[in-house]
Write an enzyme that holds these catalytic residues in place. Sequence first.
Site, PDB file in Angstrom:
ATOM      1  N   TYR A 223       9.566 -80.056  13.113  1.00  0.00           N
ATOM      2  CA  TYR A 223      10.604 -80.120  14.144  1.00  0.00           C
ATOM      3  C   TYR A 223      11.790 -80.977  13.686  1.00  0.00           C
ATOM      4  O   TYR A 223      12.833 -80.981  14.308  1.00  0.00           O
ATOM      5  CB  TYR A 223      10.025 -80.635  15.465  1.00  0.00           C
ATOM      6  CG  TYR A 223       9.590 -82.070  15.455  1.00  0.00           C
ATOM      7  CD1 TYR A 223       8.310 -82.419  15.078  1.00  0.00           C
ATOM      8  CD2 TYR A 223      10.480 -83.083  15.791  1.00  0.00           C
ATOM      9  CE1 TYR A 223       7.922 -83.743  15.043  1.00  0.00           C
ATOM     10  CE2 TYR A 223      10.104 -84.407  15.753  1.00  0.00           C
ATOM     11  CZ  TYR A 223       8.816 -84.727  15.379  1.00  0.00           C
ATOM     12  OH  TYR A 223       8.438 -86.048  15.330  1.00  0.00           O
TER      13      TYR A 223
ATOM     14  N   THR B 256       4.255 -88.871   9.372  1.00  0.00           N
ATOM     15  CA  THR B 256       3.787 -90.225   8.986  1.00  0.00           C
ATOM     16  C   THR B 256       3.083 -90.842  10.195  1.00  0.00           C
ATOM     17  O   THR B 256       3.587 -91.771  10.815  1.00  0.00           O
ATOM     18  CB  THR B 256       4.987 -91.112   8.598  1.00  0.00           C
ATOM     19  OG1 THR B 256       5.953 -91.028   9.671  1.00  0.00           O
ATOM     20  CG2 THR B 256       5.605 -90.682   7.281  1.00  0.00           C
TER      21      THR B 256
ATOM     22  N   ARG C 141      16.814 -89.146  14.442  1.00  0.00           N
ATOM     23  CA  ARG C 141      16.755 -89.530  15.849  1.00  0.00           C
ATOM     24  C   ARG C 141      16.649 -88.284  16.723  1.00  0.00           C
ATOM     25  O   ARG C 141      17.342 -88.146  17.710  1.00  0.00           O
ATOM     26  CB  ARG C 141      18.013 -90.328  16.235  1.00  0.00           C
ATOM     27  CG  ARG C 141      17.990 -91.756  15.704  1.00  0.00           C
ATOM     28  CD  ARG C 141      19.217 -92.518  16.076  1.00  0.00           C
ATOM     29  NE  ARG C 141      19.033 -93.958  15.882  1.00  0.00           N
ATOM     30  CZ  ARG C 141      20.037 -94.781  15.569  1.00  0.00           C
ATOM     31  NH1 ARG C 141      21.256 -94.295  15.398  1.00  0.00           N
ATOM     32  NH2 ARG C 141      19.811 -96.071  15.406  1.00  0.00           N
ATOM     33  N   VAL C 142      15.789 -87.352  16.277  1.00  0.00           N
ATOM     34  CA  VAL C 142      15.698 -86.104  17.054  1.00  0.00           C
ATOM     35  C   VAL C 142      14.776 -86.296  18.243  1.00  0.00           C
ATOM     36  O   VAL C 142      14.027 -87.267  18.312  1.00  0.00           O
ATOM     37  CB  VAL C 142      15.195 -84.926  16.189  1.00  0.00           C
ATOM     38  CG1 VAL C 142      16.136 -84.681  15.041  1.00  0.00           C
ATOM     39  CG2 VAL C 142      13.782 -85.175  15.721  1.00  0.00           C
TER      40      VAL C 142
ATOM     41  N   LYS D  78      15.064 -98.033  12.605  1.00  0.00           N
ATOM     42  CA  LYS D  78      14.313 -96.946  13.248  1.00  0.00           C
ATOM     43  C   LYS D  78      13.108 -97.489  14.006  1.00  0.00           C
ATOM     44  O   LYS D  78      12.870 -97.147  15.165  1.00  0.00           O
ATOM     45  CB  LYS D  78      13.857 -95.927  12.210  1.00  0.00           C
ATOM     46  CG  LYS D  78      12.943 -94.853  12.756  1.00  0.00           C
ATOM     47  CD  LYS D  78      13.621 -93.922  13.751  1.00  0.00           C
ATOM     48  CE  LYS D  78      12.628 -92.941  14.336  1.00  0.00           C
ATOM     49  NZ  LYS D  78      13.212 -92.065  15.361  1.00  0.00           N
TER      50      LYS D  78
ATOM     51  N   CYS E 158       6.798 -90.707  19.019  1.00  0.00           N
ATOM     52  CA  CYS E 158       7.616 -91.812  18.475  1.00  0.00           C
ATOM     53  C   CYS E 158       7.211 -93.157  19.051  1.00  0.00           C
ATOM     54  O   CYS E 158       6.796 -94.059  18.340  1.00  0.00           O
ATOM     55  CB  CYS E 158       9.079 -91.614  18.828  1.00  0.00           C
ATOM     56  SG  CYS E 158       9.758 -90.082  18.365  1.00  0.00           S
TER      57      CYS E 158
HETATM   58  N1  SAJ Z   1       8.751 -93.539  29.577  1.00  0.00           N
HETATM   59  C1  SAJ Z   1       8.479 -94.458  30.590  1.00  0.00           C
HETATM   60  N2  SAJ Z   1       9.504 -95.200  31.088  1.00  0.00           N
HETATM   61  C2  SAJ Z   1      10.782 -95.077  30.629  1.00  0.00           C
HETATM   62  C3  SAJ Z   1      11.035 -94.134  29.595  1.00  0.00           C
HETATM   63  C4  SAJ Z   1      10.010 -93.377  29.084  1.00  0.00           C
HETATM   64  O1  SAJ Z   1       7.334 -94.591  31.034  1.00  0.00           O
HETATM   65  O2  SAJ Z   1      11.672 -95.756  31.132  1.00  0.00           O
HETATM   66  C5  SAJ Z   1       7.647 -92.767  29.003  1.00  0.00           C
HETATM   67  C6  SAJ Z   1       7.814 -91.262  29.104  1.00  0.00           C
HETATM   68  O3  SAJ Z   1       7.204 -90.779  30.280  1.00  0.00           O
HETATM   69  C7  SAJ Z   1       7.073 -90.767  27.855  1.00  0.00           C
HETATM   70  C8  SAJ Z   1       7.280 -91.885  26.848  1.00  0.00           C
HETATM   71  O4  SAJ Z   1       7.626 -93.046  27.611  1.00  0.00           O
HETATM   72  O5  SAJ Z   1       5.686 -90.640  28.108  1.00  0.00           O
HETATM   73  C9  SAJ Z   1       8.365 -91.616  25.822  1.00  0.00           C
HETATM   74  O6  SAJ Z   1       9.501 -91.195  26.523  1.00  0.00           O
HETATM   75  P1  SAJ Z   1      10.970 -91.167  25.790  1.00  0.00           P
HETATM   76  O7  SAJ Z   1      11.950 -90.899  26.862  1.00  0.00           O
HETATM   77  O8  SAJ Z   1      11.146 -92.356  24.968  1.00  0.00           O
HETATM   78  O9  SAJ Z   1      10.924 -89.839  24.922  1.00  0.00           O
HETATM   79  P2  SAJ Z   1      10.540 -89.667  23.397  1.00  0.00           P
HETATM   80  O10 SAJ Z   1       9.164 -90.115  23.124  1.00  0.00           O
HETATM   81  O11 SAJ Z   1      10.879 -88.258  23.049  1.00  0.00           O
HETATM   82  O12 SAJ Z   1      11.543 -90.673  22.652  1.00  0.00           O
HETATM   83  C10 SAJ Z   1      12.642 -90.175  21.981  1.00  0.00           C
HETATM   84  C11 SAJ Z   1      12.893 -91.174  20.902  1.00  0.00           C
HETATM   85  N3  SAJ Z   1      13.863 -90.585  20.012  1.00  0.00           N
HETATM   86  C12 SAJ Z   1      13.646 -90.694  18.686  1.00  0.00           C
HETATM   87  O13 SAJ Z   1      12.694 -91.251  18.204  1.00  0.00           O
HETATM   88  C13 SAJ Z   1      14.679 -90.070  17.843  1.00  0.00           C
HETATM   89  C14 SAJ Z   1      13.441 -92.454  21.451  1.00  0.00           C
HETATM   90  O14 SAJ Z   1      13.943 -93.251  20.369  1.00  0.00           O
HETATM   91  C15 SAJ Z   1      14.569 -92.217  22.397  1.00  0.00           C
HETATM   92  O15 SAJ Z   1      14.959 -93.461  22.958  1.00  0.00           O
HETATM   93  C16 SAJ Z   1      14.110 -91.305  23.508  1.00  0.00           C
HETATM   94  O16 SAJ Z   1      13.721 -90.054  22.891  1.00  0.00           O
HETATM   95  C17 SAJ Z   1      15.259 -91.076  24.483  1.00  0.00           C
HETATM   96  O17 SAJ Z   1      16.102 -91.979  24.588  1.00  0.00           O
HETATM   97  O18 SAJ Z   1      15.252 -90.049  25.147  1.00  0.00           O
END
Ligand code: SAJ
Length: 445
Positions: free
Chosen positions: A30, A107, A176-177, A228, A282
């Site tokens: 991805y 990783t 940062r995808v 990162k 992540c």
């Molecule tokens: N979550 C919470 N509370 C929050 C935010 C998220 O409980 O305030 C939970 C979500 O339900 C989920 C998990 O944390 O289970 C992760 O959510 P996420 O919004 O961080 O989504 P991810 O895991 O896709 O994180 C990605 C990451 N992007 C990359 O690594 C390039 C993260 O760095 C980004 O900050 C995040 O997207 C984003 O900002 O949307």
Amino acid sequence: MIAEEIMRLAELREKIEQKTARLAVIGLGYVGLPVAALFADVGFDVLGVEIKADRVEKINAGLSPIEGEEPGLAELLNRVIKSGRLRATSDYNALGDRDVILIDVETPVDDQHAPRYEALRAALKNLAPVLKPGALVIVESTIAPGTMSGVVQPLLEQGSRRRVNEGFYLGNCPERVMPGKLLANLRSLSRVAGGSSPEVAQTMTTLYRHIVQADLDPVDWITAELVKTVENAYRDVQIAFANEVALICEALGGDVWKVRELVNKSPYRQMHLPGAGVGGHCIPKDPWLLAYGVQGRDVPLRLVPAARKINDHMPLHVVALLEKTLARAHHTLQSARVLVLGYAYLENSDDTRNSPSEVLVTQLRAKGAEVGVHDPYVAEYQGDLLKMAEGCDAAVLMVAHDAYRKLDFDALYGRMRIPLLVDGRGVFRASPPQGFVYACVGVGE
Ligand code: SAJ
């Protein structure tokens, strides 16, 4: 750097600017596939190397093997395969004429929170012997600080019998995808370009400038590795703080959703969302990569591991909250029929990696409950929600999918044996469903 290297790097930089440099991407997942397609789309000749033969076949047929909605990816891939600018192979020997090679392999961390670099080591060991003199290798995978100098450089030098910044150049450019926004994030989010020398870092920014319309910051390796892992550890700690406040509010009869709203009115406050847990590929992983980077050094890590523990506990807290709520209805978990709403790790996503719901379901079953799971995005859990609710003693909302915001509670009321809802994401906090026994994470009785 000696004059000859500088000439070679200048020559490489020229070819990158002219887009005559031949690119390769190892790992067409991805991250790797969209980045390979974007570089091909701006005119580079790109070779994708992927060990899974079925993915190679699908990609060469112009079809994306990536699940979920990825706006623009299918058309982009079809276009660049048709134009012949991108092709996929499983043959590492085809890398021998490549000037720039990106590495986008997985990783993961294991249950001891140590990184598993098998895929990264395999990619490097297969690449090194065929690496073209003067080529630039860029690791895009997320790695623990110290990995470039401790793992990547030695493997490439041993396998190619050349030294970095002499026989080849080496960089780390973390991605940062985000699932659902792969192309948008690749194009619009800034990136750090960690080079084996300042000139190499500059050359990396020249390359990424072709596809990134945001800041490209030339740095050294350790800075790139730290940025990162720190940015995701930061998010994990922030979420853990919100979750700890949720537990405090429950104990004191407060409402964390109200408290958060009012706290965030204070300048420079951005309290994150508490909830039923933290999943994905992540956030649960990167804090452990950061911690691994300082292992063995005299740095007492307290906050990063504690945040992980708090967030990992949240699905278990939801189980305890459900038990307490069932007791209010003079019921117990033992042989209770429970419907879990949401199995993906994130709202409006089909991605179930490290899903908090997985922990919740396992725990509920261990406690003797009969558990059904519904999720509109996850194939195996799609189905008629109302049918699944027949005779249930409780429903637990674990993911704030938009579809759940429109739940027909009147219909649900008629189907459930006990109309009871535990809200793990505060979705219905403002207006709890009529006639239901309702509990919400972070809201005290
Ligand atoms: N979550 C919470 N509370 C929050 C935010 C998220 O409980 O305030 C939970 C979500 O339900 C989920 C998990 O944390 O289970 C992760 O959510 P996420 O919004 O961080 O989504 P991810 O895991 O896709 O994180 C990605 C990451 N992007 C990359 O690594 C390039 C993260 O760095 C980004 O900050 C995040 O997207 C984003 O900002 O949307």
